[in-house]
Each structure stands twice: as C-alpha cells, then as structure tokens.
Design a protein around this motif. Structure first.
Motif, PDB file in Angstrom:
ATOM      1  N   ASP A  20      45.167  55.041  45.268  1.00  0.00           N
ATOM      2  CA  ASP A  20      45.216  54.126  43.876  1.00  0.00           C
ATOM      3  C   ASP A  20      45.226  52.621  44.543  1.00  0.00           C
ATOM      4  O   ASP A  20      44.141  51.655  44.137  1.00  0.00           O
ATOM      5  CB  ASP A  20      46.328  54.453  43.125  1.00  0.00           C
ATOM      6  N   ASP A  21      46.240  51.998  45.343  1.00  0.00           N
ATOM      7  CA  ASP A  21      46.434  50.661  45.851  1.00  0.00           C
ATOM      8  C   ASP A  21      45.222  50.346  46.671  1.00  0.00           C
ATOM      9  O   ASP A  21      44.959  49.258  46.361  1.00  0.00           O
ATOM     10  CB  ASP A  21      47.840  50.674  46.148  1.00  0.00           C
ATOM     11  N   ARG A  24      42.358  49.507  44.407  1.00  0.00           N
ATOM     12  CA  ARG A  24      42.467  48.232  44.076  1.00  0.00           C
ATOM     13  C   ARG A  24      42.134  47.084  44.792  1.00  0.00           C
ATOM     14  O   ARG A  24      41.626  46.091  44.546  1.00  0.00           O
ATOM     15  CB  ARG A  24      44.044  48.072  43.320  1.00  0.00           C
ATOM     16  N   ASP A  27      38.514  46.559  45.812  1.00  0.00           N
ATOM     17  CA  ASP A  27      37.739  46.127  44.663  1.00  0.00           C
ATOM     18  C   ASP A  27      37.836  44.611  44.522  1.00  0.00           C
ATOM     19  O   ASP A  27      36.758  44.315  44.325  1.00  0.00           O
ATOM     20  CB  ASP A  27      38.385  46.985  43.493  1.00  0.00           C
ATOM     21  N   HIS A 125      32.238  49.816  43.159  1.00  0.00           N
ATOM     22  CA  HIS A 125      33.263  49.413  41.975  1.00  0.00           C
ATOM     23  C   HIS A 125      33.383  50.916  41.242  1.00  0.00           C
ATOM     24  O   HIS A 125      34.449  51.072  40.714  1.00  0.00           O
ATOM     25  CB  HIS A 125      32.548  48.324  40.968  1.00  0.00           C
ATOM     26  N   ARG A 129      36.905  52.583  40.530  1.00  0.00           N
ATOM     27  CA  ARG A 129      37.480  52.869  39.287  1.00  0.00           C
ATOM     28  C   ARG A 129      37.544  54.453  38.894  1.00  0.00           C
ATOM     29  O   ARG A 129      38.724  54.744  38.437  1.00  0.00           O
ATOM     30  CB  ARG A 129      36.132  52.516  38.120  1.00  0.00           C
ATOM     31  N   ARG A 132      41.013  55.079  40.612  1.00  0.00           N
ATOM     32  CA  ARG A 132      42.036  54.646  39.715  1.00  0.00           C
ATOM     33  C   ARG A 132      42.321  55.383  38.466  1.00  0.00           C
ATOM     34  O   ARG A 132      43.381  55.650  38.280  1.00  0.00           O
ATOM     35  CB  ARG A 132      41.808  53.093  39.340  1.00  0.00           C
ATOM     36  N   THR A 167      51.784  46.760  47.750  1.00  0.00           N
ATOM     37  CA  THR A 167      51.783  45.428  47.251  1.00  0.00           C
ATOM     38  C   THR A 167      52.063  44.189  48.120  1.00  0.00           C
ATOM     39  O   THR A 167      51.369  43.180  48.181  1.00  0.00           O
ATOM     40  CB  THR A 167      52.995  45.442  46.003  1.00  0.00           C
ATOM     41  N   SER A 190      44.001  42.852  39.397  1.00  0.00           N
ATOM     42  CA  SER A 190      43.747  43.935  40.500  1.00  0.00           C
ATOM     43  C   SER A 190      44.955  44.967  40.081  1.00  0.00           C
ATOM     44  O   SER A 190      45.049  45.925  40.339  1.00  0.00           O
ATOM     45  CB  SER A 190      43.458  43.525  41.858  1.00  0.00           C
ATOM     46  N   CYS A 191      46.215  44.414  39.970  1.00  0.00           N
ATOM     47  CA  CYS A 191      47.385  45.064  39.791  1.00  0.00           C
ATOM     48  C   CYS A 191      47.844  45.526  38.322  1.00  0.00           C
ATOM     49  O   CYS A 191      48.632  46.160  37.828  1.00  0.00           O
ATOM     50  CB  CYS A 191      48.580  44.418  40.303  1.00  0.00           C
ATOM     51  N   GLY A 192      46.710  45.046  37.387  1.00  0.00           N
ATOM     52  CA  GLY A 192      46.767  45.539  36.200  1.00  0.00           C
ATOM     53  C   GLY A 192      47.934  44.662  35.503  1.00  0.00           C
ATOM     54  O   GLY A 192      48.754  44.948  34.371  1.00  0.00           O
ATOM     55  N   ARG A 222      54.809  47.225  38.976  1.00  0.00           N
ATOM     56  CA  ARG A 222      53.976  47.282  40.238  1.00  0.00           C
ATOM     57  C   ARG A 222      54.580  46.073  41.164  1.00  0.00           C
ATOM     58  O   ARG A 222      54.207  45.716  42.099  1.00  0.00           O
ATOM     59  CB  ARG A 222      52.708  47.044  40.127  1.00  0.00           C
TER      60      ARG A 222
END
Length: 309
Positions: A20-21, A24, A27, A125, A129, A132, A167, A190-192, A222
């Motif tokens: 996931d990270d 991100r 991306d 992308h 997506r 994620r 992170t 990117s981290c929402g 996060r």
C-alpha cells in the motif's frame, strides 16, 4: 499460538502495508515526473531507490521511471516491491490459513490471482489505485471481522511498524530529491491526509504544519507517532509488563524514537529531517528483530539427550 503462525500473521500485516505505502509513494513520484517537464528525473529516481534501500545503476547510466517501476512495482521476486509484497502476503496467509478468517484469505488470494492481469497497465496510476483498494479491503476485513486477540495484535503490530517505517521513507524522499521531490500538499494527498490536515488547522496550511501533521499527529492513523503508539499498545497487549523496573527490547526501541519525536520542538526535527527519519527506520528494524527473537525463534539446533545417534 504457534510461533510460525504468529510470524505469518505479523508479516501479513507488514507486507500488505508495504504494498500500500509503496504504491502511494510511487504514485506521487511518477505523477510529478509526468507533469513537470523540468523535473530532474535521474536525481529523483536515484533518491527514491536510495530511500527504498535498492541499488541504483552506475552514475553514467541514466535512471528513469521505467527502471524504478520495474524494481519497485512489478518485480514479483523482491519482497520490497509491490508485486513481491502481495505474493509474500498471500504465502503467509496460506501458512496461517487455519487462523485467519475465510474473508481475509479469499481477499489475499484474489489479489494474488488478479496480479498478473493488473501489472504494467497503460497508466501506472491504475495499478497503484488497484493496490490501494486491495490493501483497504484487507485492512477493513482485519478490523471488522477479527477478534481482538493475538491474531489481530500480531497483524496490527506488523502493520504499525511497517507504516511508521514507510512514512519515514516518504518524508525522506521529500528532502533528498530537492526541487524534483513532491511538495508537502502532494505528500498529504498521497497519505489521504489532506482533508484531515485542513480540518485540523482550519485551512491555515504551511509546510511546517504539514510536516508536523505527518510526523506527530496523535489522531491521524498514518502519522509516525500514531503508528508507533499503536505498535507499543500491541506489544503491551501481547505481553503486559510485570517487572516494574524494565521493558522488553522492542518496546524500548519504539518508545525511545517516539518520545524523541514527541517531546522535542518540531523545528529541531525538521532541521535535519533525513537523519531523524533514518533513526525511525533503524528503530523499526531493531524492534522487528527484537520481536522476531522474542516471539518467532528459529534456527534452533537439535541436541540429543543420552546416547548419541
């Protein structure tokens, strides 16, 4: 719980979070390189490979986004890449099949089956997506359909340590890439975290506050401090402290780096951010080693008692 099962649960959490990270992070960088014609692509890609602990080609060989994607996104045999992390997460789920829920197994197995058809799309992308979304489904199943027993504690422990580490790597890329790196608003997105950040500061955005939000916010999942706090809570639940004079090594490593961030002025941390983030990564690695030694002993040699055979 058997140590091999606990180890598999721990690494399910880590590998899913890593995929996931990494998605991100990639991306953000791929989007910047596509949109900014003046971006120093070679510098940005080499900085990214350095932060992710992957060897870069010699200086006389230019490094572009295709090379980075091959190494960090599509390599099924490298556990530090997105595809490799998903493959490893599914393998660990297979080993712990009798412990995890049917929904979690089916989710990870479906991601493994869909992986070949999702890799190398026309737009990277779309791949990021998809990764994620699969990671979000896994997290949702873990949080909604798993009892808060050792199964959940080990998975969330792995997820929290990996999230703090990744992170920290994301923030390091911002400093090392210089003008070719992403801005703070891009990192928040990117981290929402962008909407949460704006609500927290009522729209009074600044680079220092954005950095502080990803580093120190105690409510955003996060942020580094939140992830380290959650890792400490999992360790405390797995083995409550009975000796009033000591704590185990994993909690010591995590607690030291967390308090070093929390109780210092933010400006001191930002003055040498790459070094501070390297300390976070070292603490996460040391805590992971301590957890492995405490809960997942391996490599023990067989000793015979009595007559030698």
């Amino acid at each position: 719980m058997l140590s091999r099962i606990a180890e598999s649960l721990f690494w399910i959490g880590r590998y899913v979070e890593r995929a996931d990270d990494t998605a991100r992070l990639l991306d953000v960088h791929v989007q910047i390189l596509l949109e900014d014609p003046w971006a120093e692509e070679d510098l940005a890609c080499r900085s990214l490979l350095s932060v992710m602990d992957r060897a870069a080609p010699p200086a006389d060989i230019p490094v572009g986004r295709e090379h980075v994607l091959d190494m960090l996104a599509y390599d099924r045999f490298a556990p530090s890449s997105i595809a490799g992390s998903l493959v490893s997460a599914r393998e660990n789920a297979r080993r712990a099949r009798e412990t995890i829920s049917t929904e979690l197994w089916e989710c990870l197995n479906a991601a493994w089956n869909q992986l070949p058809s999702q890799m190398r799309p026309a737009r990277p992308h779309d791949y990021f997506r998809w990764v994620r979304e699969r990671a979000a489904i896994v997290a949702g199943i873990m949080d909604s359909a798993t009892s808060r027993d050792e199964t959940w504690q080990f998975m969330v422990l792995g997820r929290s340590i990996e999230r703090a580490d990744m992170t920290a790597r994301l923030l390091t890329t911002r400093e090392l890439a210089g003008a070719a790196g992403p801005g703070w608003t891009t990192l928040l997105r990117s981290c929402g975290a962008h909407e949460s950040f704006l609500r927290t500061y009522r729209g009074a955005a600044s680079d220092e506050r954005a950095a502080g939000f990803l580093l120190l916010d105690r409510l955003f999942p996060r942020s580094i401090v939140y992830a380290l706090n959650q890792a400490e809570a999992c360790l405390a639940a797995l083995e409550p402290t009975t000796d009033r004079t000591s704590v185990d090594d994993a909690r010591r490593h995590i607690g030291f780096v967390r308090t070093n961030l929390e109780y210092r002025p933010l400006i001191e941390v930002l003055d040498d951010l790459p070094r501070e983030m390297e300390q976070v990564q070292r603490a996460c690695s040391a805590a992971s080693d301590a957890i492995r030694g405490r809960y997942f002993p391996s490599g023990a040699t067989t000793t015979w008692v009595g007559e030698a055979l």
